[in-house]
Write an enzyme that holds these catalytic residues in place. Structure first.
Site, PDB file in Angstrom:
ATOM      1  N   ASP A 106      83.508  47.172 -31.041  1.00 28.77           N
ATOM      2  CA  ASP A 106      82.490  46.309 -30.457  1.00 28.77           C
ATOM      3  C   ASP A 106      82.778  44.883 -30.899  1.00 28.77           C
ATOM      4  O   ASP A 106      82.665  44.562 -32.090  1.00 28.77           O
ATOM      5  CB  ASP A 106      81.115  46.775 -30.950  1.00 28.77           C
ATOM      6  CG  ASP A 106      79.972  45.920 -30.450  1.00 28.77           C
ATOM      7  OD1 ASP A 106      80.232  44.896 -29.791  1.00 28.77           O
ATOM      8  OD2 ASP A 106      78.812  46.278 -30.717  1.00 28.77           O
ATOM      9  N   TYR A 195      81.086  32.692 -16.135  1.00 33.17           N
ATOM     10  CA  TYR A 195      82.421  33.246 -16.395  1.00 33.17           C
ATOM     11  C   TYR A 195      83.443  32.126 -16.527  1.00 33.17           C
ATOM     12  O   TYR A 195      84.221  32.077 -17.489  1.00 33.17           O
ATOM     13  CB  TYR A 195      82.793  34.189 -15.258  1.00 33.17           C
ATOM     14  CG  TYR A 195      84.179  34.782 -15.335  1.00 33.17           C
ATOM     15  CD1 TYR A 195      84.590  35.532 -16.431  1.00 33.17           C
ATOM     16  CD2 TYR A 195      85.081  34.627 -14.276  1.00 33.17           C
ATOM     17  CE1 TYR A 195      85.855  36.091 -16.491  1.00 33.17           C
ATOM     18  CE2 TYR A 195      86.346  35.193 -14.320  1.00 33.17           C
ATOM     19  CZ  TYR A 195      86.733  35.914 -15.427  1.00 33.17           C
ATOM     20  OH  TYR A 195      87.984  36.473 -15.470  1.00 33.17           O
ATOM     21  N   ILE A 225      93.756  39.774  -9.447  1.00 36.99           N
ATOM     22  CA  ILE A 225      94.685  40.854  -9.787  1.00 36.99           C
ATOM     23  C   ILE A 225      94.383  42.074  -8.931  1.00 36.99           C
ATOM     24  O   ILE A 225      93.244  42.515  -8.844  1.00 36.99           O
ATOM     25  CB  ILE A 225      94.591  41.226 -11.277  1.00 36.99           C
ATOM     26  CG1 ILE A 225      94.820  39.984 -12.145  1.00 36.99           C
ATOM     27  CG2 ILE A 225      95.600  42.314 -11.618  1.00 36.99           C
ATOM     28  CD1 ILE A 225      96.145  39.294 -11.928  1.00 36.99           C
TER      29      ILE A 225
END
Length: 373
Positions: A106, A195, A225
Site C-alpha cells: 500500500d 491526473y 497505451i
C-alpha cells in the site's frame, strides 16, 4: 475523521467497479498525510550501479494495472524471476500469482512500503500506482491522495535507500495552452485534470530530488497505451482498446470522442521496451529526467477504418462524452520525442497497421475476422 472514512468507501466502490487502465491501481486511503520521514537538508544520495552479472532487485507498485504485469514479465526474462517483485493491494489472478513473486504493498502506508524495500533489498522501483484521468475527475480527493501523497512516500523511500526510480507521466501532463502539434519535451504545462496536475507534480518533484539529493529519477510521458491483455478502464484514450473487443463480440462500437480527435498512441510492447531502455540507459546519456515517447498518432475514424479491414461490417457510431472530449481536446495531437531518440536510441516497432494486426491476432479468430482474412 469523516474524510478518511468517505475516501475509504470511495476507494472500495472504485475497486469493485472499474477495470485496469494504464498504470492504475486503486489504493485504500488509510494513511493520508505527509511522510513521517524528512530528507535531511545536507543529504546526498547516489544511485546504485550494476555490473552485467549483478542484476537489480525490482519492485513494481500498482502492478495489477495495464502495464505492471507485462513489465514484470519482461523484467523477469532479463533479470531473473526472483529479482522482480510485483505488488498491489488487490488479489492477483492465479496466473499472475504463480508467475513470480507477489506482495501486498500500500503506497499510502509508508512504514509497510519501507519495510518491503529494506527486507527485499530493492534497488529499482517502478511506481505505477495512480488514478487515471476520467476516474480521477470522478473522485478528486482520492486521486489527490493516491497520485500525490503516495508519490511523496515513494520519493522519500527511493532517496533514503538509493533506488533508481521510474515514475510514468502522460500526455495528460499538458493542457490547452501547450503546443499540441507537435508537443515538445519542454513547454508550458497547465493541465486541467487532477491526473494531469499530479503528473506534472511528479515530474517536477522527481527532477528536484535528482538535483537536490542525487536521486536517480527517470520518467517517460506515455501516450495512450493499447494492449490486448487488459480491459479498458477509466482512461480517455481507452476507446482505442474497446473498439477491438466490441468489433469481435458485437460488431458494433460506440465511441465517446469525436471522429476527428487526434491523439498520440502506442502499442504496449513498445511502451514496455521504452521503459526498460530508459532505465538501462547510462546516466551520462540522459540530458533530462522526463522524456516524451511516441510511436503513432491517429483519430477514432482512422482507427475504425483500419479495424474494418478485418471486420468489414463493423458499425461505428459517435456519442460524444463532453467530459472526456474536453480532456482529449486539451492534450497533444502529436508528441515530439526527438530527444529520446537522440539521447538513448528510442525507436518504436509498431505503427497503426501493425498495431491492428497484432491486436486481432491476440484477441482470437472470430468467424468475421477469419472470413475477412
Amino acid at each position: 475523521m469523516p474524510i478518511v472514512r468517505n475516501l475509504g468507501r470511495a476507494a472500495s466502490q472504485l475497486l469493485q467497479s472499474s477495470g485496469c487502465g494504464c498504470g492504475v491501481s486503486l489504493v485504500p486511503v488509510r494513511a493520508i498525510g505527509v511522510s513521517p520521514r524528512q530528507v535531511a537538508s545536507d543529504a546526498s544520495f547516489h544511485s546504485v550501479t550494476f555490473s552485467e552479472s549483478d542484476h537489480p532487485r525490482v519492485l513494481i507498485t500498482g502492478g495489477l494495472g495495464q502495464l505492471g504485469v507485462g513489465l514484470a514479465k519482461l523484467l523477469r526474462k532479463r533479470f531473473g524471476k526472483n529479482n522482480v517483485i510485483l505488488s498491489d493491494i488487490r488479489k492477483p489472478a492465479d496466473n499472475v500469482f504463480y508467475s513470480g513473486p507477489f506482495i501486498f504493498a500500500d503506497i499510502l502506508d509508508y512504514k509497510n512500503l519501507r519495510e518491503i524495500v529494506v527486507n527485499n533489498r530493492i534497488t529499482w522501483l517502478f511506481h505505477y500506482s495512480a488514478l487515471l484521468s476520467a476516474v480521477g475527475e470522478a473522485n478528486v480527493p482520492l486521486a489527490r491522495a493516491v497520485n500525490i501523497t503516495g508519490l511523496h512516500n515513494v520519493l522519500d523511500i527511493a532517496a533514503e535507500h538509493n533506488l533508481r526510480l521510474f515514475v510514468p507521466s502522460t500526455i495528460g501532463a499538458f493542457g490547452p495552452t501547450s503546443p499540441r502539434d507537435p508537443t515538445p519535451d519542454l513547454c508550458i504545462q497547465r493541465p486541467r485534470t487532477i491526473y494531469g496536475v499530479s503528473k506534472v507534480h511528479a515530474e517536477l518533484m522527481g527532477e528536484y530530488y535528482h538535483y537536490r539529493y542525487g536521486l536517480d529519477f527517470r520518467c517517460l510521458r506515455y501516450p495512450g497505451i493499447i494492449s490486448a491483455d487488459s480491459q479498458p478502464g477509466g482512461g480517455t484514450t481507452d476507446y482505442a482498446v474497446q473498439i477491438f473487443h466490441d468489433a469481435i463480440k458485437t460488431g458494433k462500437f460506440k465511441c465517446y470522442l469525436r471522429p476527428d480527435t487526434r491523439l498520440p498512441m502506442m502499442y504496449l510492447d513498445d511502451c514496455l521496451k521504452a521503459t526498460l531502455e530508459v532505465m538501462e540507459a547510462p546516466a551520462e546519456a540522459l540530458t533530462m529526467r522526463t522524456y516524451n515517447i511516441s510511436a503513432m498518432s491517429f483519430t477514432p475514424e482512422e482507427l475504425a477504418q483500419e479495424v474494418q479491414k478485418y471486420v468489414p461490417e463493423l458499425q461505428v457510431t459517435y456519442n460524444v462524452d463532453q467530459v472526456r472530449q474536453a480532456i482529449a481536446d486539451s492534450w497533444p495531437m502529436n508528441f515530439d520525442d526527438s530527444n529520446a531518440r537522440r539521447d538513448w536510441g528510442w525507436k518504436h516497432d509498431y505503427d497503426l497497421s501493425e498495431l491492428v494486426t497484432t491486436m486481432f491476432s491476440y484477441l482470437g479468430s472470430d468467424s468475421r475476422i477469419a472470413q475477412a482474412n
